[in-house]
Design an enzyme around this catalytic site. Sequence first.
Site, PDB file in Angstrom:
ATOM      1  N   CYS A  20      17.011 -35.365 -21.398  1.00  0.00           N
ATOM      2  CA  CYS A  20      17.525 -34.473 -20.357  1.00  0.00           C
ATOM      3  C   CYS A  20      16.517 -33.363 -20.031  1.00  0.00           C
ATOM      4  O   CYS A  20      15.460 -33.644 -19.497  1.00  0.00           O
ATOM      5  CB  CYS A  20      18.899 -33.940 -20.737  1.00  0.00           C
ATOM      6  N   HIS A  29      21.856 -38.351 -21.416  1.00  0.00           N
ATOM      7  CA  HIS A  29      22.137 -37.876 -22.784  1.00  0.00           C
ATOM      8  C   HIS A  29      22.456 -39.058 -23.697  1.00  0.00           C
ATOM      9  O   HIS A  29      23.612 -39.316 -24.039  1.00  0.00           O
ATOM     10  CB  HIS A  29      23.287 -36.868 -22.773  1.00  0.00           C
ATOM     11  N   GLU A  57      21.934 -39.244 -26.763  1.00  0.00           N
ATOM     12  CA  GLU A  57      22.452 -38.809 -28.073  1.00  0.00           C
ATOM     13  C   GLU A  57      23.979 -38.751 -28.071  1.00  0.00           C
ATOM     14  O   GLU A  57      24.599 -38.856 -29.134  1.00  0.00           O
ATOM     15  CB  GLU A  57      21.846 -37.453 -28.473  1.00  0.00           C
TER      16      GLU A  57
END
Length: 261
Positions: A118, A221, A223
């Site tokens: 990001c 994102h 993660e």
Amino acid sequence: MPHSPHYKPLIGVTARTITRKAALKERAWDAVPRSYMVCMAQEGANPIILPVSMPAAAAAAYIEPLDGLLLTGGDDIHPRFFGQQPHPSILVDDERDAFELEVTRLAWQRNLPILAICRGIQVLNVALGGELHQDVPSQVQGAVDHEQKGDGDGTWHTVEVEPGSRLAEILGTERLEVNSFHHQACRDLPPELVATARTQDGVIEALEDPSRAFCLGVQWHAEVTAQVGDAPSKALFQAFVAAVRKGSGAASKLPRPAPSA
Ligand code: MN
């Protein structure tokens, strides 16, 4: 000196500023969302938080023990770092920029594996001389909506991945559904970086430096989706930590560069 059998590769994870009450008053914190730490630990690495609040001159000392660098999401980079006047829509984490950009340049110079997420993809681009769109909705003709409604566990738009890229090899696909929480995007890339995924509006959603052991950024994102079992997101972290492990022990690291002015 060879590592002990208990050694796990050490990955620096960049923090952001948050404010939270401490000793009965709102104060600034250097903080990392736990999802990034968990993704590194699940792949067998030891994540370590790199602070926001250190000066750029301290970056070289922080890089020294690291085997890899994870650049995390957050607020906008101040446009003075890429030679533009501020757009009214930006929200900057001003303390964070100089140290994080310097850490990134030094890691890149040393050929440390870098994964950028990001804001991180934008930091990587700016650190190597690139520029950003400061406000995609007003600066990209026909932009798709990149501000997801609903939480990031779900996906929001499709990206087309460049065939033959490292990213395509890792993901095993050339079309992917991802989440999207950004109003900025990479615009001009330095010669070292190539765009490896885009949305249909042309906005850059991933990039990489093919000359490096592992130097890859994604605008989404991963993660977050990795934590809800998304296989392509997990593959990204697996590939990153595998590259970190391969390079740990310093044999593949380039000599320490002189600190930049
Ligand atoms: Mn997007």
